[in-house]
Design a protein around this motif. Structure first.
Motif, short mmCIF file in Angstrom:
data_model
loop_
_atom_site.label_atom_id
_atom_site.label_comp_id
_atom_site.label_asym_id
_atom_site.label_seq_id
_atom_site.Cartn_x
_atom_site.Cartn_y
_atom_site.Cartn_z
N MET A 175 54.10 30.14 18.87
CA MET A 175 55.23 30.17 19.62
C MET A 175 55.90 28.80 19.53
N MET A 176 55.76 28.06 18.64
CA MET A 176 56.70 26.79 18.63
C MET A 176 58.07 26.73 18.30
N MET A 177 58.88 25.83 19.30
CA MET A 177 60.08 25.71 18.85
C MET A 177 60.32 24.93 17.72
N CYS A 178 61.35 25.59 16.83
CA CYS A 178 61.53 25.05 15.59
C CYS A 178 62.82 24.43 15.50
N PRO A 179 62.96 23.27 15.17
CA PRO A 179 64.13 22.28 14.92
C PRO A 179 65.00 22.77 13.74
N ASP A 180 64.37 22.99 12.74
CA ASP A 180 64.69 23.17 11.21
C ASP A 180 65.16 24.85 11.23
N GLU A 181 66.29 24.83 10.69
CA GLU A 181 66.87 26.14 10.04
C GLU A 181 65.79 26.95 9.40
N ASN A 182 65.57 28.40 9.75
CA ASN A 182 64.88 29.11 8.99
C ASN A 182 65.07 30.51 9.07
N GLN A 183 64.58 31.35 8.40
CA GLN A 183 64.64 33.06 8.52
C GLN A 183 63.17 33.38 8.81
N GLU A 184 62.37 32.78 9.74
CA GLU A 184 61.11 33.25 9.87
C GLU A 184 60.86 34.71 10.45
N HIS A 185 61.97 35.17 11.24
CA HIS A 185 61.75 36.47 11.89
C HIS A 185 62.04 37.37 10.59
N GLN A 186 63.18 37.11 9.72
CA GLN A 186 63.31 38.00 8.71
C GLN A 186 62.27 38.14 7.63
N PHE A 187 61.32 36.85 7.39
CA PHE A 187 60.38 36.98 6.65
C PHE A 187 59.18 37.69 7.38
N HIS A 188 58.69 37.67 8.39
CA HIS A 188 58.01 38.63 9.26
C HIS A 188 58.20 40.08 9.00
N GLN A 189 59.51 40.26 9.16
CA GLN A 189 59.91 41.78 9.03
C GLN A 189 59.75 42.31 7.56
N VAL A 190 59.93 41.32 6.59
CA VAL A 190 59.68 42.05 5.38
C VAL A 190 58.33 42.20 4.95
N LEU A 191 57.25 41.38 5.53
CA LEU A 191 55.81 41.48 5.52
C LEU A 191 55.38 42.81 6.17
N GLY A 192 56.00 43.05 7.46
CA GLY A 192 55.68 44.30 8.14
C GLY A 192 56.11 45.60 7.59
N GLN A 193 56.84 45.56 6.47
CA GLN A 193 57.30 47.11 5.96
C GLN A 193 56.47 47.32 4.82
N PRO A 194 56.32 48.59 4.43
CA PRO A 194 55.69 49.02 3.34
C PRO A 194 56.21 48.59 1.95
N ASN A 195 55.73 47.58 1.25
CA ASN A 195 56.38 47.00 -0.08
C ASN A 195 55.57 47.17 -1.26
N LYS A 196 56.15 47.77 -2.18
CA LYS A 196 55.43 47.71 -3.45
C LYS A 196 55.20 46.26 -4.10
N VAL A 197 53.91 46.28 -4.75
CA VAL A 197 53.62 44.88 -5.29
C VAL A 197 53.55 45.01 -6.78
N SER A 198 54.26 43.91 -7.27
CA SER A 198 54.12 43.75 -8.67
C SER A 198 53.71 42.16 -8.94
N ILE A 199 52.82 41.98 -9.93
CA ILE A 199 52.52 40.45 -10.30
C ILE A 199 52.89 40.38 -11.76
N ARG A 200 53.43 39.36 -12.21
CA ARG A 200 53.78 38.91 -13.70
C ARG A 200 53.24 37.49 -13.90
N ASP A 201 52.21 38.05 -15.04
CA ASP A 201 51.60 36.93 -15.57
C ASP A 201 50.70 36.17 -14.67
N GLY A 202 50.28 36.80 -13.63
CA GLY A 202 49.29 36.46 -12.68
C GLY A 202 49.75 35.13 -11.58
N VAL A 203 50.95 34.75 -11.99
CA VAL A 203 51.41 33.86 -10.78
C VAL A 203 52.74 34.02 -10.04
N LEU A 204 53.51 35.16 -10.38
CA LEU A 204 54.73 35.51 -9.79
C LEU A 204 54.40 37.02 -9.00
#
Length: 266
Positions: A106-135
């Motif tokens: 729970m650190m205060m973050c001086p830099d602009e970011n979309q951390e909350h949105q990032f966690h929201q994305v990880l929390g929902q059921p998403n289909k995974v695809s991988i290209r060439d093993g690196v993307l």
């Protein structure tokens, strides 16, 4: 009466065999669909965020770049969300990844970011695809919501590490008195430590999962056995693949592990 008993026994046997067959079928289906599942992409390793909801990472995260480390053995996902560290369990079945219960610092973050949105994305059921093993792409309702590149979470390098194994050699034999260590300076892109006798340091550059180490500079003390130190500094110099986990760092060349380090607990 005997006929009735025989008939009852026969029916019991048929029912028993039917249950066994169904149990075997269910077991096979369960095994087939067990985590992570058949024909699902291999998500193991460290992934560095490239874009989120169609926006390039550099434009929406001004501080740290978010990472996603996935340990399929422990069924654990962790990393940094752009400022704070996070961790939690996840599910991954039939190519669908979801981590709805993440715990975060729970650190205060001086830099602009979309951390909350990032966690929201990880929390929902998403289909995974991988290209060439690196993307790695996460998609929801047919739309790509996040893209990651195979990489390394440099925050895991922080701390002092002690040499555990070395290619074509035994650590205990080569370094009877002083086992080599390594500590990373992320800000200066340098690392250093004890090479077995002398202190050493070198510059490094990480691109994806590749680390390039410049010439190793060291002090010039004389020690009874310099074979191990010379071997260590030679092996660590140049270009290698690198993997970092919570408790181990691995250097590899041509698919062969050349050095491993573990956390130096004092």
């Amino acid at each position: 009466m005997k006929k009735l008993v025989k008939l009852s026994f026969a029916l019991a046997m048929i029912l028993s065999l039917g249950i066994m067959a169904q149990s075997c079928k269910t077991s096979k289906q369960s095994s087939k669909n067990d985590y992570p599942g058949e024909n699902t992409p291999n998500i193991t390793g460290t992934w560095v965020l490239k874009s989120l909801n169609g926006q390039p990472t550099a434009s929406i995260f001004k501080g740290k770049t978010p990472t996603m480390n996935i340990d399929v053995v422990e069924k654990r996902i962790f990393g940094n969300g752009g400022c704070n560290g996070y961790t939690g369990s996840f599910t991954y079945e039939k190519g669908i990844l979801s981590a709805p219960n993440l715990a975060s610092t729970m650190m205060m973050c001086p830099d602009e970011n979309q951390e909350h949105q990032f966690h929201q994305v990880l929390g929902q059921p998403n289909k995974v695809s991988i290209r060439d093993g690196v993307l790695l792409q996460l998609s929801n309702n047919g739309k790509v919501v996040a893209e990651f590149e195979k990489g390394i979470d440099t925050s895991l390098l922080i701390g002092e590490w002690k040499l555990e194994t070395i290619a074509d050699g035994d650590v205990a034999t080569l370094f009877a008195d002083n086992i080599p260590t390594i500590s990373f300076d992320l800000a200066e892109s340098r690392f250093g430590g004890n090479a077995g006798c002398n202190r050493y340091n070198a510059t490094y550059k990480i691109e994806g999962t590749t680390i390039t180490v410049g010439p190793v500079m060291s002090t010039r003390m004389a020690c009874p056995n310099m074979e191990g130190e010379g071997k260590f500094t030679q092996i660590i110099t140049g270009t290698s693949s690198i993997e970092a986990g919570l408790n181990k760092i691995t250097f590899s060349k041509d698919g062969k592990v050349i050095l491993t380090f573990v956390k130096d607990v004092k």
